[in-house]
Design a protein around this motif. Structure first.
Motif, short mmCIF file in Angstrom:
data_model
loop_
_atom_site.label_atom_id
_atom_site.label_comp_id
_atom_site.label_asym_id
_atom_site.label_seq_id
_atom_site.Cartn_x
_atom_site.Cartn_y
_atom_site.Cartn_z
N HIS A 14 33.08 7.68 30.88
CA HIS A 14 32.45 6.91 29.80
C HIS A 14 31.02 7.37 29.51
N ASN A 15 30.83 8.70 29.47
CA ASN A 15 29.51 9.26 29.17
C ASN A 15 28.46 8.81 30.18
N GLY A 16 28.87 8.64 31.41
CA GLY A 16 27.92 8.25 32.45
C GLY A 16 27.56 6.78 32.45
N MET A 17 28.40 5.94 31.87
CA MET A 17 28.14 4.50 31.90
C MET A 17 28.73 3.93 33.18
N THR A 18 28.28 4.49 34.29
CA THR A 18 28.74 4.12 35.63
C THR A 18 27.51 3.87 36.48
N HIS A 19 27.74 3.40 37.70
CA HIS A 19 26.63 3.15 38.62
C HIS A 19 25.79 4.42 38.83
N LEU A 20 26.47 5.53 39.10
CA LEU A 20 25.73 6.78 39.34
C LEU A 20 25.05 7.28 38.07
N ARG A 22 23.84 5.43 35.71
CA ARG A 22 22.64 4.61 35.51
C ARG A 22 21.50 5.04 36.44
N ILE A 23 21.84 5.46 37.64
CA ILE A 23 20.80 5.95 38.56
C ILE A 23 20.14 7.19 37.96
N VAL A 24 20.94 8.10 37.44
CA VAL A 24 20.39 9.31 36.84
C VAL A 24 19.52 8.95 35.63
N ARG A 25 20.02 8.09 34.75
CA ARG A 25 19.23 7.71 33.57
C ARG A 25 17.93 7.02 33.96
N ASP A 26 18.00 6.14 34.95
CA ASP A 26 16.78 5.48 35.39
C ASP A 26 15.80 6.47 35.99
N LYS A 53 14.71 6.37 45.46
CA LYS A 53 13.52 6.59 44.64
C LYS A 53 13.54 5.72 43.38
N VAL A 54 14.70 5.64 42.76
CA VAL A 54 14.83 4.82 41.55
C VAL A 54 14.64 3.34 41.89
N HIS A 55 15.24 2.90 42.98
CA HIS A 55 15.10 1.51 43.40
C HIS A 55 13.63 1.17 43.63
N ALA A 56 12.90 2.04 44.30
CA ALA A 56 11.47 1.82 44.55
C ALA A 56 10.67 1.82 43.25
N ALA A 57 11.05 2.66 42.30
CA ALA A 57 10.34 2.70 41.01
C ALA A 57 10.56 1.41 40.23
N TYR A 80 18.85 4.73 26.87
CA TYR A 80 20.04 3.90 26.95
C TYR A 80 20.71 3.69 25.60
N GLN A 81 19.95 3.59 24.52
CA GLN A 81 20.59 3.48 23.20
C GLN A 81 21.42 4.72 22.90
N HIS A 82 20.86 5.88 23.19
CA HIS A 82 21.61 7.12 22.96
C HIS A 82 22.87 7.16 23.82
N ALA A 83 22.75 6.78 25.08
CA ALA A 83 23.90 6.78 25.99
C ALA A 83 24.99 5.83 25.51
N ILE A 84 24.61 4.65 25.09
CA ILE A 84 25.58 3.65 24.63
C ILE A 84 26.26 4.10 23.35
N GLN A 85 25.48 4.61 22.40
CA GLN A 85 26.07 5.09 21.14
C GLN A 85 27.05 6.23 21.40
#
Length: 100
Positions: A14-20, A22-26, A53-57, A80-85
């Motif tokens: 789903h174009n990276g709409m997964t837990h992993l 989201r970690i990369v996008r964050d 690192k993402v969690h700490a950020a 995130y808008q680009h990812a969702i679209q």
């Protein structure tokens, strides 16, 4: 992750709409990784380190996008808008199914 390597955000379900994904996008949002880094081929320990690192950020902002300062909020919105679209254009449905 497939076996012990992440396939990368561009190949993720789903174009990276997964837990992993989201970690990369964050990580992109916080500048931990450049937006060109897809993490393709990363092993479990690399993804775990990135998660930490993402969690700490996120911690200073209560893990809420609404609490981000303007520059980070704008970057978060853009990424995130680009990812969702893109995911929707590829058939992703953000509604939860009965099994979710």
């Amino acid at each position: 992750m497939n076996e012990s390597k992440y396939i990368g955000i561009e190949q993720d379900r789903h174009n990276g709409m997964t837990h992993l994904g989201r970690i990369v996008r964050d990580a992109w949002v916080f500048g931990i990784l450049p937006e060109s880094e897809t993490c393709a081929g990363w092993d479990h320990s690399q993804m775990q380190n990135l998660y930490e690192k993402v969690h700490a950020a996120w911690a200073p902002y209560g893990h809420l996008p609404s609490r981000l300062p303007t520059d980070l909020k704008d970057r978060h919105t853009r990424i995130y808008q680009h990812a969702i679209q893109t995911a929707k254009a590829k058939g992703w449905n953000p509604e939860l199914g009965e099994d979710d």
